[in-house]
Every structure is written in structure tokens, then in C-alpha cells.
Scaffold this motif. Sequence first.
Motif, PDB file in Angstrom:
ATOM      1  N   THR A  70       0.842  -1.206   0.000  1.00  0.00           N
ATOM      2  CA  THR A  70       0.000   0.000   0.000  1.00  0.00           C
ATOM      3  C   THR A  70       0.868   1.244   0.000  1.00  0.00           C
ATOM      4  O   THR A  70       0.576   2.228  -0.694  1.00  0.00           O
ATOM      5  N   THR A  71       1.943   1.201   0.801  1.00  0.00           N
ATOM      6  CA  THR A  71       2.794   2.382   0.945  1.00  0.00           C
ATOM      7  C   THR A  71       3.703   2.549  -0.270  1.00  0.00           C
ATOM      8  O   THR A  71       3.821   3.652  -0.813  1.00  0.00           O
ATOM      9  N   CYS A  72       4.322   1.449  -0.718  1.00  0.00           N
ATOM     10  CA  CYS A  72       5.318   1.629  -1.782  1.00  0.00           C
ATOM     11  C   CYS A  72       4.653   1.878  -3.140  1.00  0.00           C
ATOM     12  O   CYS A  72       5.273   2.455  -4.025  1.00  0.00           O
ATOM     13  N   ARG A  73       3.370   1.496  -3.288  1.00  0.00           N
ATOM     14  CA  ARG A  73       2.669   1.786  -4.542  1.00  0.00           C
ATOM     15  C   ARG A  73       1.690   2.966  -4.380  1.00  0.00           C
ATOM     16  O   ARG A  73       0.874   3.215  -5.246  1.00  0.00           O
ATOM     17  N   ARG A  74       1.803   3.657  -3.260  1.00  0.00           N
ATOM     18  CA  ARG A  74       1.080   4.919  -3.020  1.00  0.00           C
ATOM     19  C   ARG A  74      -0.445   4.780  -3.177  1.00  0.00           C
ATOM     20  O   ARG A  74      -1.118   5.658  -3.733  1.00  0.00           O
ATOM     21  N   VAL A  75      -0.980   3.697  -2.681  1.00  0.00           N
ATOM     22  CA  VAL A  75      -2.404   3.399  -2.892  1.00  0.00           C
ATOM     23  C   VAL A  75      -3.348   4.449  -2.273  1.00  0.00           C
ATOM     24  O   VAL A  75      -4.263   4.924  -2.959  1.00  0.00           O
ATOM     25  N   PRO A  76      -3.142   4.870  -1.010  1.00  0.00           N
ATOM     26  CA  PRO A  76      -4.084   5.853  -0.456  1.00  0.00           C
ATOM     27  C   PRO A  76      -4.083   7.168  -1.239  1.00  0.00           C
ATOM     28  O   PRO A  76      -5.142   7.767  -1.468  1.00  0.00           O
ATOM     29  N   GLU A  77      -2.877   7.598  -1.672  1.00  0.00           N
ATOM     30  CA  GLU A  77      -2.767   8.833  -2.452  1.00  0.00           C
ATOM     31  C   GLU A  77      -3.510   8.691  -3.780  1.00  0.00           C
ATOM     32  O   GLU A  77      -4.215   9.612  -4.223  1.00  0.00           O
ATOM     33  N   ALA A  78      -3.343   7.536  -4.415  1.00  0.00           N
ATOM     34  CA  ALA A  78      -3.985   7.285  -5.706  1.00  0.00           C
ATOM     35  C   ALA A  78      -5.507   7.289  -5.557  1.00  0.00           C
ATOM     36  O   ALA A  78      -6.226   7.881  -6.372  1.00  0.00           O
ATOM     37  N   MET A  79      -6.001   6.673  -4.502  1.00  0.00           N
ATOM     38  CA  MET A  79      -7.460   6.644  -4.267  1.00  0.00           C
ATOM     39  C   MET A  79      -8.000   8.048  -4.055  1.00  0.00           C
ATOM     40  O   MET A  79      -9.078   8.403  -4.534  1.00  0.00           O
ATOM     41  N   GLU A  80      -7.209   8.842  -3.335  1.00  0.00           N
ATOM     42  CA  GLU A  80      -7.609  10.221  -3.053  1.00  0.00           C
ATOM     43  C   GLU A  80      -7.694  11.032  -4.355  1.00  0.00           C
ATOM     44  O   GLU A  80      -8.620  11.830  -4.546  1.00  0.00           O
ATOM     45  N   GLU A  81      -6.745  10.804  -5.255  1.00  0.00           N
ATOM     46  CA  GLU A  81      -6.744  11.532  -6.540  1.00  0.00           C
ATOM     47  C   GLU A  81      -7.991  11.201  -7.359  1.00  0.00           C
ATOM     48  O   GLU A  81      -8.550  12.053  -8.035  1.00  0.00           O
ATOM     49  N   VAL A  82      -8.421   9.937  -7.290  1.00  0.00           N
ATOM     50  CA  VAL A  82      -9.636   9.544  -8.017  1.00  0.00           C
ATOM     51  C   VAL A  82     -10.830  10.301  -7.453  1.00  0.00           C
ATOM     52  O   VAL A  82     -11.664  10.847  -8.175  1.00  0.00           O
TER      53      VAL A  82
END
Length: 333
Positions: free
Chosen positions: A126-138
Motif C-alpha cells: 500500500t505504501t510503496c505503490r502509493r495506494v491511499p494517495e492514488a485513491m484520493e486523486e480519483v
Amino acid sequence: MKNQALDGPKQRMKVFVTRRLPPEGQKLLSKSDLDVQQWDSDDVIPKEELLKGIEGADGLLCLLTDTIDKEVVDAAGPKLKVISTLSVGFDHLALDEIKQRGIKVGSMQHLSTDVTAELAVTLLLTTCRRVPEAMEEVRNGGWKTWSPMWLCGYGLSDSTVGVMGLGRIGLGIAQRLKPFGVKRFLYTGIPPCLKSVEELKAELVSTEKLAEESDFVLVSCPLTPETAGLCNKDFFQRMKKTAVFINTSRGPVVNQEDLYQALVTGQIAAAGLDVTTPEPIPTDHPLLTLKNCVILPHIGSATHGARNAMSVLAVNNLLKGLAGEVMPGGIEL
Ligand SMILES: O=CC(=O)O
């Protein structure tokens, strides 16, 4: 033959339980012939209630959120024989005071190993593929188009992974990460069994070398006087700028000020924490303002299966310990 009238009724042993338990443990406890007194809540028991409740108890079933210090064992009095904690870690117990009084301690041993290792891998990906940030951008309309370098992170293939503490959980983490194509495993702490080390081709190294050569650092050591504050300014300065730091053990292993500086200044790429100091971390904490820091609320072992099994083991530790039998999760003091 004993005369019940002369001996008087057999006194039931008193146990104090500091929280409502998962259903299976609660059911087992209710079937026992113990005099169970319980803080019947999902919230942490206030210290003064714990001090009152434990008075005269033969056994205590507590959680990692309860600090069992000298004051608490003194308040219990001389009858206290067993402390069973619904946790793997026992850094919340004043072991020297407990040992002096001959009190037995039971914890979780292997029960939450798999789920906690799973969570560590989840948090790493989750951290190394920046998942929370990506979800937020969507959600916030930041997703304009597919873009070559947008939201790029770091992958595990061909990487070097450093595990601080290759105990049961650390080993579980490394074994789960191996199929992702990790090239090299480094570790610190006590070596596990030879077979596991050989299978992973894991190298025992110094803390400094682990920091310097790892692409991903995962902390899974217990909190002890030796590990408190181990991940500090010097440690983060040694890490690669592209490295990702994960902590699923205990918050105080990390100096959070130093971690914040490392993340803000780009000394390291990102961090994922399942544990913090304090817990819960205040909602206005600077770490929560950073996009490159993922924080979870200490959910390492939070599956229905694991938490129910843990509660059953905690009750069994209590019952066996009070019966003078070997506790299934007894720890050597
Ligand atoms: O952190 C969780 C535990 O010690 O069980």
C-alpha cells in the motif's frame, strides 16, 4: 470424607478482565466456575477502575492497552497468580515486578503470526505503490489522464528487503515477500532456525548495514530497552532516498520526530506505520499531514478468526495457570 458443612463452601477464584472479549473467548470464560469480574466495555479501563477491580484477584486477563505496573500488582495483593494478556507483545507488563512475586504470564505466542505478517505485507505494498494517495486523486478529481510518471512508486522485484527482528512474524513477512521476486534478505536480531535462514538466504547484518542496503525496511522486533528509539535520525540518514520504511511492531521503536524529518526532507521515500506513539496518534499530528506516510490504527492481528482464537487462548492461559497446569501460551520469565 470431607464435610462440606464444616469446611464451608469452596471459594471461587476471582479473575478480573479488563475489557469485553471477542465472542468465543467470552463464551469460554462464561462457562468457567471462576468469579469473573469484568470491565464490560469496548473502551480502555481507567487506571483507578483497574486498581479497584484487581483487588484480591487470583487472575488477571488484560490487553496491551493496560499498563500492568508495580502499582497494579500491589493493588492485586498476594493472591494474584496469573496474568494472561490478549496480545503477542508484553512490553506493557512490568516483568521484573511480576517475576519477583512468582506470578505466571501467558501471551499469544504463534496465534497472530500469519495475520500480522499479512498486514505488514499489505501495508508495505500500500505504501510503496502509493495506494491511499492514488485513491484520493480519483475522489478529488486529480485524475486527469494516464500519465507516464504520475503516482510512480517502488516495486519489490529484484529488491533488497531488511527485516528488523526475524522472529515468528518477521519470518512470516519474509516468506510472504519472497515470491514477489525479492533478491536479497537482510535481518538483525536473534537468528531463527537454520532451515528458514537457508531457504531465504537471509544475511544477518548490523542495524547500520540493514539501513544502508535495504530498499524496504520492515520493523518486527519486540519493544525492549535495546530497541526503543532504534530507528532514529542516524538510522534514517543511512537509508536510501528511495527506501520505504514499515513498522508493525511497537511505536516507541521509532523516533517519530526523526521519521517526520526524514519524510519531509525526502531523506527516505515513504513510511507505513501500524503502530505509533501515542496510540491513538492525535488527529493533528504532523505525520498525518504527509502524503508519503500511511498510518493504520494498530490492526496487525485484526481478523475475526485471529481475534477469536486469541481470546480463547487468553482464557485458556488463565484457566490452566490458575489450575496450576502448563499454560499453552506461557512465557519464560
Ligand atoms: O500488537 C499486538 C500484539 O501484541 O498482539
